[in-house]
Each structure stands twice: as structure tokens, then as C-alpha cells.
Design an enzyme around this catalytic site. Structure first.
Site, PDB file in Angstrom:
ATOM      1  N   GLY A   8       1.624   4.978   3.752  1.00 51.65           N
ATOM      2  CA  GLY A   8       2.551   4.141   2.977  1.00 51.65           C
ATOM      3  C   GLY A   8       3.345   4.976   1.989  1.00 51.65           C
ATOM      4  O   GLY A   8       4.550   4.800   1.834  1.00 51.65           O
ATOM      5  N   GLY A  57       0.808  -1.215   0.000  1.00 52.79           N
ATOM      6  CA  GLY A  57       0.000   0.000   0.000  1.00 52.79           C
ATOM      7  C   GLY A  57       0.838   1.262   0.000  1.00 52.79           C
ATOM      8  O   GLY A  57       0.456   2.276   0.586  1.00 52.79           O
ATOM      9  N   ASN A 108       1.352   3.373  -2.247  1.00 48.22           N
ATOM     10  CA  ASN A 108       0.966   4.380  -3.239  1.00 48.22           C
ATOM     11  C   ASN A 108       0.158   5.527  -2.652  1.00 48.22           C
ATOM     12  O   ASN A 108      -0.063   6.542  -3.313  1.00 48.22           O
ATOM     13  CB  ASN A 108       0.135   3.732  -4.349  1.00 48.22           C
ATOM     14  CG  ASN A 108      -1.151   3.136  -3.813  1.00 48.22           C
ATOM     15  OD1 ASN A 108      -1.110   2.167  -3.055  1.00 48.22           O
ATOM     16  ND2 ASN A 108      -2.289   3.698  -4.188  1.00 48.22           N
ATOM     17  N   GLY A 164      -1.464   7.590   1.266  1.00 50.03           N
ATOM     18  CA  GLY A 164      -1.501   7.718   2.713  1.00 50.03           C
ATOM     19  C   GLY A 164      -0.155   7.588   3.387  1.00 50.03           C
ATOM     20  O   GLY A 164       0.873   8.067   2.899  1.00 50.03           O
ATOM     21  N   TYR A 176     -13.343  -4.788  11.549  1.00 52.07           N
ATOM     22  CA  TYR A 176     -12.065  -4.067  11.438  1.00 52.07           C
ATOM     23  C   TYR A 176     -11.226  -4.311  12.686  1.00 52.07           C
ATOM     24  O   TYR A 176     -10.028  -4.603  12.595  1.00 52.07           O
ATOM     25  CB  TYR A 176     -12.331  -2.578  11.261  1.00 52.07           C
ATOM     26  CG  TYR A 176     -11.083  -1.719  11.296  1.00 52.07           C
ATOM     27  CD1 TYR A 176     -10.176  -1.732  10.249  1.00 52.07           C
ATOM     28  CD2 TYR A 176     -10.825  -0.889  12.383  1.00 52.07           C
ATOM     29  CE1 TYR A 176      -9.029  -0.938  10.274  1.00 52.07           C
ATOM     30  CE2 TYR A 176      -9.692  -0.097  12.421  1.00 52.07           C
ATOM     31  CZ  TYR A 176      -8.795  -0.125  11.366  1.00 52.07           C
ATOM     32  OH  TYR A 176      -7.655   0.660  11.411  1.00 52.07           O
TER      33      TYR A 176
END
Length: 296
Positions: A16, A10, A12, A14, A168
Site C-alpha cells: 500500500g 492500508g 502506510n 507494505g 484467511y
């Protein structure tokens, strides 16, 4: 001299993406895993525009599809990039409506935990063989307190059992239990050069919460209003703890711990139950590894 390599799931967007930027600045050879080739290319381009000499590339990875996890591993193997110095299991989804992964797993547990479990276990033999310091970092959340591990209904298939935030919470609890169990297993194997830690990145203004708003204008307004009352971190601020775990000499020999704001803290009581962690490992292994092995 060999490059210091990092793999970020991930990477790409936020926290990350922010982590990828900083590691590139520090001279790391960074690979980001992303399920969307266009978004991955845009992220790589954005980093290179700010850092022309950045060593960064992407590989397709959809953690909600074990065939994609297997293909990602095969791609990395062909590139001779399996001996990472940092494995940052960062990608995640939050509060999704009830749906399943390509393999029939509840989507949040499948993406946040089982996909990362499979990827980590594929890379682990190579990380051990490299015989060098390796840092594995699993992004969890204080949201682990919302959920519990229910092995009788792990995918919340019973009528009325599914709640987006509770599911979650279960997936984030699984991240912590996985971290602690992996740390114990590595210690038992005397693999002391490999550390594994987990963290809460904070409440961050990213697209992770898109399922909470559901596109409803008033939910977006409420979240914006809440940001003036509560401390919402920017993605750059949210990335600080995982970057600390990835790079700081202060935690070079620390393993099996949970961090918040770059400090070691306690996760909630049941996450330290060794029997629950062991059972989660065994169940996860049974769910994903036969499928993964059949795909390789």
C-alpha cells in the site's frame, strides 16, 4: 483541472505504501486510510521527504470497526473527497489467531472483506454520480484456494472450526466473489465507466505474515531461508499488479477479472458461482449496512 484522486486502504506500509509513493510520483492526489495516526503521519512524512511536491494525506480508518469506517466516510465527505478516480482496497490481515472485530465478526473476514464492503458501498453512490472513469481494485490472494464460503458458520464459531490459514482463505475468496458480483451489478446498471478488478500481489516480504511467525525465532529463520528457494517479492514488486490495474490504459475498460503479475488469470472454479457471490453480497449487506446507516 481537477486532480486525479486515489484512496488506498492500508497505505502506510507494505504494498500500500509503495503504491502511494508511485501514484504520488504520477501526480495523483493520494489519501491513505490507516488505523494508527502515528504510522500514517510517518508514512506521509516519508513520501514527502522523497517527493516534496507530493499530494498526500491520511485519514483514520480501522476496517475492523464499522464506526471507524463510518467516521472515515464522514471525514472524506467534509473534505469533499468522495469522487475518487481510484479506490484501492489494499489493507489486510493474515493468519490471525481466533479473535473478533469490534462488531463481533471473525477478524480476518471482518477486516479483509466486510470492512472493505462497507467502505466501498458508502463511496459507490458518489463514484457513480461523478460520471467519470473510476477503477476499484480489491487485493486478494492465491490464498483464496485455502478457504471456502461456509454460510452456516461464516465466523468459524463451531468448536474446532477455526484455522488461521483457512479463515484467511475464506476472506480472500470473499474479496474475489465481491469483485465479480460488483462488476455484474455495475454492468446491469450500465455503469460502464466504473471498473472493478482483483489480484494476487505475490508472496511478499512484509509484516502481513507477522501472525504466522508469532514472534518465534525459528519461524522467522525458516521464512528467511524460504526466500532463497522461492521467489519472494519486495513490497515494490508486490505493488506492481495493483498499480497496473490503477493506471494502465491497457485495462481501462476491463472489469470483473483476476490478475497475477499484471496478467489476467483464472481464480479457482467456485469463485465464478454467481449464486454464491449473490448470497455473499446479501449476507454482507445484512451484516454491515444497518450498522453503518445507524452511525451516519
Amino acid at each position: 483541472m481537477a486532480s486525479t484522486r486515489a484512496f488506498i486502504t492500508g497505505g502506510n506500509t507494505g504494498i500500500g505504501f509503495e503504491s502511494a509513493k508511485v501514484l504520488c510520483q504520477k501526480g495523483y492526489d493520494v489519501t491513505i486510510g490507516c488505523r494508527d495516526d502515528t504510522r500514517a503521519a510517518n508514512a506521509v512524512r516519508a513520501i514527502k521527504e522523497g517527493q516534496p511536491d507530493a499530494k498526500i494525506e491520511s485519514v483514520r480508518l480501522d476496517l475492523a470497526d464499522l464506526s471507524s469506517v463510518a467516521e472515515c466516510y464522514k471525514t472524506l465527505s467534509k473534505q469533499n473527497k468522495l469522487d475518487f478516480d481510484v479506490l484501492l482496497n489494499n489493507a489486510g490481515v493474515m493468519a490471525c489467531p481466533k479473535m473478533t472485530t469490534k462488531d463481533g465478526f471473525e477478524y480476518q473476514l471482518g477486516t479483509n472483506h466486510l470492512g472493505h464492503f462497507a467502505l466501498t458501498n458508502l463511496l459507490l453512490p458518489h463514484l457513480k454520480e461523478a460520471n467519470k472513469p473510476v477503477r476499484i481494485i480489491n487485493v486478494s490472494s492465491k490464498g483464496h484456494q485455502f478457504g471456502k464460503m461456509d454460510f452456516d458458520d461464516l465466523f468459524r464459531d463451531k468448536p474446532g472450526a477455526y484455522g488461521p490459514l483457512e479463515a484467511y482463505g475464506q476472506s480472500k475468496r470473499a474479496n474475489i466473489l465481491f469483485t465479480y458480483e460488483l462488476a455484474r451489478r455495475l454492468e446491469a446498471e450500465k455503469q460502464t465507466q466504473i471498473t472493478v478488478n482483483t489480484l494476487h500481489p505475490g508472496v511478499i516480504t512484509t509484516e502481513l505474515g507477522r501472525h504466522i511467525t508469532g514472534g518465534r525465532w525459528y519461524m522467522n529463520w525458516l521464512i528467511k531461508a524460504a526466500s532463497y528457494i522461492f521467489w519472494f517479492k519486495t513490497p515494490a514488486q508486490g505493488a506492481e499488479t495493483q498499480l497496473y490495474l490503477a493506471t494502465s490504459p491497457d485495462v481501462a475498460n476491463v472489469t470483473g477479472k483476476y490478475f497475477d503479475n499484471c496478467k489476467e488469470v483464472k481464480s479457482d472454479g467456485p469463485t465464478y458461482d454467481k449464486e454464491i457471490a449473490k448470497k455473499l453480497w446479501e449476507v454482507s449487506e445484512e451484516l454491515v449496512m444497518p450498522k453503518i446507516k445507524a452511525l451516519l
